[in-house]
Write a protein that holds these residues in place. Sequence first.
Motif, PDB file in Angstrom:
ATOM      1  N   ARG A   1       0.821  -1.213   0.000  1.00 32.45           N
ATOM      2  CA  ARG A   1       0.000   0.000   0.000  1.00 32.45           C
ATOM      3  C   ARG A   1       0.855   1.263   0.000  1.00 32.45           C
ATOM      4  O   ARG A   1       0.480   2.264  -0.609  1.00 32.45           O
ATOM      5  N   TYR A   2       1.984   1.222   0.694  1.00 30.23           N
ATOM      6  CA  TYR A   2       2.828   2.427   0.758  1.00 30.23           C
ATOM      7  C   TYR A   2       3.741   2.551  -0.460  1.00 30.23           C
ATOM      8  O   TYR A   2       3.843   3.616  -1.068  1.00 30.23           O
ATOM      9  N   TYR A   3       4.418   1.476  -0.803  1.00 33.81           N
ATOM     10  CA  TYR A   3       5.437   1.536  -1.856  1.00 33.81           C
ATOM     11  C   TYR A   3       4.909   1.172  -3.244  1.00 33.81           C
ATOM     12  O   TYR A   3       5.648   1.292  -4.221  1.00 33.81           O
ATOM     13  N   GLY A   4       3.650   0.725  -3.321  1.00 31.32           N
ATOM     14  CA  GLY A   4       3.114   0.303  -4.614  1.00 31.32           C
ATOM     15  C   GLY A   4       2.691   1.472  -5.476  1.00 31.32           C
ATOM     16  O   GLY A   4       1.499   1.711  -5.677  1.00 31.32           O
ATOM     17  N   VAL A   5       3.674   2.215  -5.980  1.00 30.61           N
ATOM     18  CA  VAL A   5       3.395   3.372  -6.831  1.00 30.61           C
ATOM     19  C   VAL A   5       4.018   3.149  -8.208  1.00 30.61           C
ATOM     20  O   VAL A   5       4.795   2.215  -8.408  1.00 30.61           O
ATOM     21  N   SER A   6       3.675   3.998  -9.122  1.00 30.17           N
ATOM     22  CA  SER A   6       4.192   3.881 -10.489  1.00 30.17           C
ATOM     23  C   SER A   6       5.720   3.851 -10.503  1.00 30.17           C
ATOM     24  O   SER A   6       6.363   4.572  -9.728  1.00 30.17           O
ATOM     25  N   PHE A   7       6.275   3.011 -11.345  1.00 35.23           N
ATOM     26  CA  PHE A   7       7.720   2.859 -11.588  1.00 35.23           C
ATOM     27  C   PHE A   7       8.440   2.058 -10.491  1.00 35.23           C
ATOM     28  O   PHE A   7       9.649   1.878 -10.570  1.00 35.23           O
ATOM     29  N   ASN A   8       7.709   1.581  -9.479  1.00 35.24           N
ATOM     30  CA  ASN A   8       8.379   0.911  -8.361  1.00 35.24           C
ATOM     31  C   ASN A   8       8.086  -0.587  -8.293  1.00 35.24           C
ATOM     32  O   ASN A   8       8.336  -1.232  -7.274  1.00 35.24           O
ATOM     33  N   ARG A   9       7.566  -1.152  -9.365  1.00 34.06           N
ATOM     34  CA  ARG A   9       7.182  -2.558  -9.368  1.00 34.06           C
ATOM     35  C   ARG A   9       8.351  -3.476  -9.003  1.00 34.06           C
ATOM     36  O   ARG A   9       8.222  -4.369  -8.160  1.00 34.06           O
ATOM     37  N   ALA A  10       9.504  -3.263  -9.605  1.00 28.42           N
ATOM     38  CA  ALA A  10      10.635  -4.168  -9.388  1.00 28.42           C
ATOM     39  C   ALA A  10      11.088  -4.155  -7.932  1.00 28.42           C
ATOM     40  O   ALA A  10      11.406  -5.201  -7.359  1.00 28.42           O
ATOM     41  N   HIS A  11      11.114  -2.978  -7.313  1.00 26.77           N
ATOM     42  CA  HIS A  11      11.590  -2.885  -5.940  1.00 26.77           C
ATOM     43  C   HIS A  11      10.584  -3.447  -4.947  1.00 26.77           C
ATOM     44  O   HIS A  11      10.966  -4.030  -3.927  1.00 26.77           O
ATOM     45  N   VAL A  12       9.289  -3.289  -5.232  1.00 29.55           N
ATOM     46  CA  VAL A  12       8.282  -3.920  -4.376  1.00 29.55           C
ATOM     47  C   VAL A  12       8.391  -5.435  -4.493  1.00 29.55           C
ATOM     48  O   VAL A  12       8.356  -6.157  -3.491  1.00 29.55           O
ATOM     49  N   GLY A  13       8.538  -5.905  -5.730  1.00 26.98           N
ATOM     50  CA  GLY A  13       8.683  -7.348  -5.943  1.00 26.98           C
ATOM     51  C   GLY A  13       9.902  -7.911  -5.237  1.00 26.98           C
ATOM     52  O   GLY A  13       9.857  -9.012  -4.670  1.00 26.98           O
ATOM     53  N   LYS A  14      10.994  -7.149  -5.245  1.00 30.36           N
ATOM     54  CA  LYS A  14      12.217  -7.595  -4.572  1.00 30.36           C
ATOM     55  C   LYS A  14      11.986  -7.722  -3.079  1.00 30.36           C
ATOM     56  O   LYS A  14      12.430  -8.697  -2.451  1.00 30.36           O
TER      57      LYS A  14
END
Length: 210
Positions: A143-156
Motif C-alpha cells: 500500500r505504501y510503496y506500490g506506486v508507479s515505476f516501483n514494481r521491481a523494488h516492491v517485488g524484490k
Amino acid sequence: MIDEWFENVVKQHCAGKVVLYRYADDAVICCQYESDAKRILRALVKRLEKYGLKLNEEKTRFVSFSKRAYVQGIKQEAFDFLGFTFYIGRSRKGTPIPKVKSSGKRLRVKLKRVNQWARSVRSRYRLAEIWRMFRAKLEGHIRYYGVSFNRAHVGKFLQEATRILFKWLNRRSQRKSFDWEQFTLYHECQSATKGKDIPYAYIGMRPSTM
C-alpha cells in the motif's frame, strides 16, 4: 513556523518558482534557479536559529534535478524523501519524467526488521497466525510503496521477505517444516497478493505498517 514563512516571505523574494514539500521534520525545496536555492538555505539556517533549531548538515544538500539538463545529456542526481528515491528517467514514450523507487537504505532496514520479527515469532504462534501477521506486513508495504515505476523494488522486497520467513519457519524444530516447493505452494494458497497484480495506483504518503 516554516510553512507560513516560506509562503509569505520566501516566495516573495525569489526570482523563479519555488515549492516546499514537507512532512514532519523532513522537507524538500524545489527551486527554478540555483541562486534562489542558495539564498533560501542561508535564510532557513537563520530562521531555525531564531527558534533554537538547526539543520541536519548530513541530510542537507543541493541536488541538480532538471529535465531540461537531462535531455542535454547532463547527468542528474537523485535524492531520498519519505522512504523513496527520486530520480529522472524516461517514460515509455521517451519523455524525461521524475520517477521514484524504494530507497535502498530503507529497504535494507525493513528487511532487517522482517528478519528480527520472523525470528521472534517462529515458535510463539501457530503457523496460520504467523502467516496472517506476515500478510498484513506485506499488504502494508504494498500500500505504501506500490506506486508507479516501483514494481521491481516492491517485488524484490516481497521475495526477500518471503525467503526470510521460509528460513525461520524451518528452524521451528529439529525437523524442517517445509521444503521450498511445499512452502511455495502454501505461499500461493495464502498469498497477500493472491488474485491481484500488485497494485500500483497512485496513493498518498503515509507511514508504513512494517
